[in-house]
Design an enzyme around this catalytic site. Structure first.
Site, PDB file in Angstrom:
ATOM      1  N   ARG A 106       1.102  -1.131   0.096  1.00 47.76           N
ATOM      2  CA  ARG A 106      -0.026   0.138   0.063  1.00 47.76           C
ATOM      3  C   ARG A 106       0.935   1.367  -0.124  1.00 47.76           C
ATOM      4  O   ARG A 106       1.996   1.229   0.286  1.00 47.76           O
ATOM      5  CB  ARG A 106      -0.920  -0.126   1.253  1.00 47.76           C
ATOM      6  CG  ARG A 106      -1.742   1.148   1.412  1.00 47.76           C
ATOM      7  CD  ARG A 106      -2.938   0.997   0.628  1.00 47.76           C
ATOM      8  NE  ARG A 106      -4.016   1.937   1.049  1.00 47.76           N
ATOM      9  CZ  ARG A 106      -5.125   2.341   0.243  1.00 47.76           C
ATOM     10  NH1 ARG A 106      -5.148   1.784  -1.182  1.00 47.76           N
ATOM     11  NH2 ARG A 106      -6.112   2.832   0.714  1.00 47.76           N
ATOM     12  N   THR A 383     -10.256   0.319  -9.812  1.00 49.54           N
ATOM     13  CA  THR A 383      -8.861  -0.429  -9.305  1.00 49.54           C
ATOM     14  C   THR A 383      -8.946  -1.890 -10.156  1.00 49.54           C
ATOM     15  O   THR A 383      -9.803  -2.020 -10.792  1.00 49.54           O
ATOM     16  CB  THR A 383      -9.158  -0.842  -7.775  1.00 49.54           C
ATOM     17  OG1 THR A 383      -9.330   0.452  -7.007  1.00 49.54           O
ATOM     18  CG2 THR A 383      -8.425  -1.888  -6.842  1.00 49.54           C
ATOM     19  N   THR A 401      -4.039  -0.421  -7.391  1.00 50.25           N
ATOM     20  CA  THR A 401      -4.858   0.736  -7.527  1.00 50.25           C
ATOM     21  C   THR A 401      -4.140   1.778  -7.773  1.00 50.25           C
ATOM     22  O   THR A 401      -2.946   1.754  -7.007  1.00 50.25           O
ATOM     23  CB  THR A 401      -6.100   0.572  -6.881  1.00 50.25           C
ATOM     24  OG1 THR A 401      -7.106   1.776  -7.393  1.00 50.25           O
ATOM     25  CG2 THR A 401      -5.617   1.074  -5.497  1.00 50.25           C
ATOM     26  N   ASN A 403      -6.365   4.129  -7.001  1.00 50.15           N
ATOM     27  CA  ASN A 403      -7.546   4.847  -6.446  1.00 50.15           C
ATOM     28  C   ASN A 403      -8.561   4.843  -7.454  1.00 50.15           C
ATOM     29  O   ASN A 403      -9.291   4.099  -7.966  1.00 50.15           O
ATOM     30  CB  ASN A 403      -7.258   5.994  -5.611  1.00 50.15           C
ATOM     31  CG  ASN A 403      -8.581   6.255  -4.723  1.00 50.15           C
ATOM     32  OD1 ASN A 403      -9.550   5.244  -4.381  1.00 50.15           O
ATOM     33  ND2 ASN A 403      -8.678   7.297  -4.209  1.00 50.15           N
ATOM     34  N   ASP A 425      -8.044   8.205   0.469  1.00 50.65           N
ATOM     35  CA  ASP A 425      -8.728   7.044   1.415  1.00 50.65           C
ATOM     36  C   ASP A 425      -8.465   7.221   2.999  1.00 50.65           C
ATOM     37  O   ASP A 425      -9.049   6.600   3.559  1.00 50.65           O
ATOM     38  CB  ASP A 425      -7.672   5.838   0.962  1.00 50.65           C
ATOM     39  CG  ASP A 425      -8.549   5.329  -0.270  1.00 50.65           C
ATOM     40  OD1 ASP A 425      -9.548   5.453  -0.738  1.00 50.65           O
ATOM     41  OD2 ASP A 425      -8.032   4.123  -0.728  1.00 50.65           O
ATOM     42  N   GLY A 475     -13.710  -1.580  -7.080  1.00 45.51           N
ATOM     43  CA  GLY A 475     -15.024  -1.134  -6.523  1.00 45.51           C
ATOM     44  C   GLY A 475     -15.004  -0.184  -5.323  1.00 45.51           C
ATOM     45  O   GLY A 475     -16.293   0.084  -4.863  1.00 45.51           O
ATOM     46  N   GLY A 476     -13.940   0.261  -4.931  1.00 43.58           N
ATOM     47  CA  GLY A 476     -14.003   1.053  -3.738  1.00 43.58           C
ATOM     48  C   GLY A 476     -14.347   0.377  -2.486  1.00 43.58           C
ATOM     49  O   GLY A 476     -14.259  -0.654  -2.199  1.00 43.58           O
TER      50      GLY A 476
HETATM   51  O1  DON Z   1      -7.963   1.204  -1.297  1.00 50.23           O
HETATM   52  C1  DON Z   1      -9.149   1.414  -1.737  1.00 50.23           C
HETATM   53  O2  DON Z   1     -10.127   0.804  -0.896  1.00 50.23           O
HETATM   54  C2  DON Z   1      -9.670   2.167  -2.706  1.00 50.23           C
HETATM   55  N1  DON Z   1      -8.555   2.933  -3.057  1.00 50.23           N
HETATM   56  C3  DON Z   1      -9.914   1.168  -4.003  1.00 50.23           C
HETATM   57  C4  DON Z   1     -10.524   2.132  -5.173  1.00 50.23           C
HETATM   58  C5  DON Z   1     -11.293   1.304  -6.014  1.00 50.23           C
HETATM   59  O3  DON Z   1     -11.408   0.007  -5.861  1.00 50.23           O
HETATM   60  C6  DON Z   1     -11.724   2.031  -7.225  1.00 50.23           C
HETATM   61  N2  DON Z   1     -12.340   1.089  -8.268  1.00 50.23           N
HETATM   62  N3  DON Z   1     -13.582   0.834  -8.433  1.00 50.23           N
END
Ligand code: DON
Length: 573
Positions: A106, A383, A401, A403, A425, A475-476
């Protein structure tokens, strides 16, 4: 004659039973079928990159070699999420020892980052700064993470696994419709900065059209330096110089020291159980594993299959479990190197039972009445995920990702890659939602060197110590809930991996207090949910894009999620 007939019949029956044994998992009533294959399987969101990994497997590489090759290839062919300038999480399962290692790569906050860096003069979060400025970039971890995996668990030389990505960047590839479409959507952002414009748009400033042969010379040169000098190039060498120069030009914070101090961390994965299966997933600084296991623990107490798939009774239980898990996420989760995360308590079955007991099966609990419940111890985003499984039984599940799609839209001039906007985040201010509407608190406040809390959930499910399902996705905030539903679809409802992927999904994250519902859930069911007090809304964008593999009787079954076109499951043979 009779003997001949008897022998022929016996042969036929025997062959039938062998046949039946080998393909017992193919069911005539299934509406969707996965890709089948032998010798290993790679599933990713971009077909050229899946093929790169499958070819590495076919050439004798192990799952880690293939995963690293796919990771670098996606940085070339899927620029909205495949990356060098971002970060992520990888689980490596080693067949020989049965051990699963969690690799945390990360991003880290630069040393000059500080708690209130995204607050304006009135003390409000400046979303533009947090999401689209060079300040939004955390120190990238991808190159260190992939190379760490390669050096510790791969079997081929680094040069070999980087070669396909270098060729794709240097010789180019034909832009497909999905890439062209996604560039079109990001065009306004990418046209803001001269390097991004030059790398990702035509001379006239529009998206690269389908069929355009796309050569990325600067990216090829960066990949070649990495192949020659390893991670040192990125963190201490020429690429580091280019990143720092870009920071100075664009007003970012990352220094040479920040890059040199970047650390990959191997962590103990989160391990839970569900109906006799073992579930292994990502620990903090991702919230994914903890809340996946927590939701499974709550749901294990009910006979979900008896409710019926995507029935109101089933979805109500799902929503209430999600609501409670995301409430806890807002309070207790952060970088474990900075805050004490109560992992054991959150994934404790007794705690789940307490939460389950508080669920009214007839009525939705308003989120305002659901507080983080542990006894106190103290845009279209993108992502990407890929899963790899080799013949020997080694498995890699990796989510990484920038982000947002194309991160903050700022490319490193001369190096050919985009930077992340992962600093968003963090919780810039308690109670102020981030781009995914997620709330956070002190545990996820910005501090120098800290990693922002993630939802990425690369996951492995095992039976008697043997992997049976590998999954994960983008998918955040919706990552955890989409991974959860793939597992439930497979385990509770007996769906094959294609059906488990395709089935319509829902999502709830405590706040906003609403259920996102994919088209395909029956309007009658939605009415029943509304009658229980759920505020349902048809989701404007797909919930997750999982990339999954199962293995039964030695045969691999892979499924890319067609919620986004262009992915593929590629068998090694
Ligand atoms: O680490 C995370 O949870 C976010 N930065 C992920 C972002 C993400 O999945 C965007 N995609 N759809």
């Amino acid at each position: 004659m009779r003997r001949v007939v008897f022998t022929a019949l016996l042969g036929f029956v025997l062959s039938l039973s062998v046949f039946a044994d080998e393909v017992a998992f193919i069911q005539y009533q299934d509406r969707f079928h996965p890709v089948l294959g032998q010798g290993g399987m790679v599933v990713s969101q971009e077909a050229l990159a899946s093929r790169v990994g499958a070819d590495i497997l076919a050439a004798g590489g192990n799952a880690v070699d293939a995963a690293v090759a796919t990771g670098f290839a996606l940085a070339v062919t899927l620029p909205q999420a495949g990356n060098l300038g971002g970060g992520g999480f990888m689980l490596v399962h080693l067949a020989e020892t049965g051990k699963t290692i969690a690799i945390d790569y990360r991003e880290m906050a630069p040393a000059r980052a500080h708690r209130d860096m995204f607050l304006d003069n009135d003390g409000n979060v400046d979303a533009q700064q947090a999401r689209f400025s060079a300040l939004s970039t955390g120190v990238p971890g991808t190159v260190a993470g992939l190379i760490h995996a390669q050096q510790h668990y791969g079997s081929l030389p680094l040069k070999r696994v980087l070669a396909p990505a270098i060729t794709l960047a240097e010789k180019g590839f034909s832009v497909g419709y999905p890439l062209s479409y996604s560039l079109q959507r990001a065009q306004p952002r990418l046209s803001q900065q001269s390097a991004a414009r030059a790398y990702f748009l035509t001379d006239e400033g529009s998206a690269l059209p389908p069929g355009h042969r796309w050569v990325q010379k600067d990216l090829a040169a960066t990949l070649k330096r990495i192949a020659r000098h390893g991670a040192d190039d990125f963190y201490r060498g020429r690429t580091a110089d280019l990143i720092v120069a870009e920071m100075e030009r664009s007003g970012g914070l990352i220094s040479h020291d920040d890059l040199a101090n970047y650390q990959v961390v191997e962590r103990e994965p989160v391990v839970g159980s569900y109906r006799g299966l073992e579930v292994i997933s990502m620990p903090p600084p991702s919230s994914g594993g903890i809340h996946l296991v927590q939701m499974l623990n709550i749901l294990e107490g009910w006979d979900l299959a008896a409710e019926g798939h995507n029935s109101a009774g089933y979805l109500h239980r799902l929503i209430e479990a999600m609501r409670r898990a995301y409430a806890d996420r807002s309070k207790y989760l952060g970088d474990p190197d900075f805050v004490q995360v109560p992992v054991a308590e959150l994934i404790d079955k007794a705690y789940a039972e307490r939460l389950r007991d508080g669920i009214d099966l007839e009525r939705a609990t308003p989120s305002s009445e659901v507080a983080p419940a542990l006894k106190p111890i103290a845009e279209s985003p993108q992502t990407t995920h890929y899963s790899v499984w080799d013949e020997a039984g080694n498995v890699v599940t990796n989510t990484y990702t920038l982000n947002f799609s194309y991160g903050n839209g700022i490319a490193v001039s001369g190096a050919g890659f985009l930077l992340n906007n992962e600093m968003d985040d963090f919780s810039s201010k308690p109670g102020a939602p981030n781009a995914f509407g997620l709330l956070g608190d002190e545990a996820n406040a910005i501090e120098p060197g800290k990693r922002p809390l993630s939802s990425m959930t690369p996951t492995l499910v095992l039976r008697d110590g043997v992997p049976v399902l590998v999954t994960g996705g983008p998918g955040g905030s919706r990552i955890i809930t989409s991974v959860l539903q793939v597992i439930l679809n497979h385990v509770d409802f007996g769906m094959n991996v294609a059906e488990a992927t395709a089935a319509p999904r829902i999502h709830h994250q405590w706040f906003p207090d609403a259920v996102d519902v994919e088209p395909g859930i029956s309007p009658d069911t939605i009415n029943l949910l509304r009658a229980k007090g759920h505020d349902t809304r048809i989701s404007g964008w797909a919930i997750g894009r999982t990339q999954s593999i199962t293995r039964q009787q030695g045969l691999f079954q892979g499924m890319t999620d067609y919620r986004w076109p262009g992915g593929s499951a590629e068998p090694a043979r």
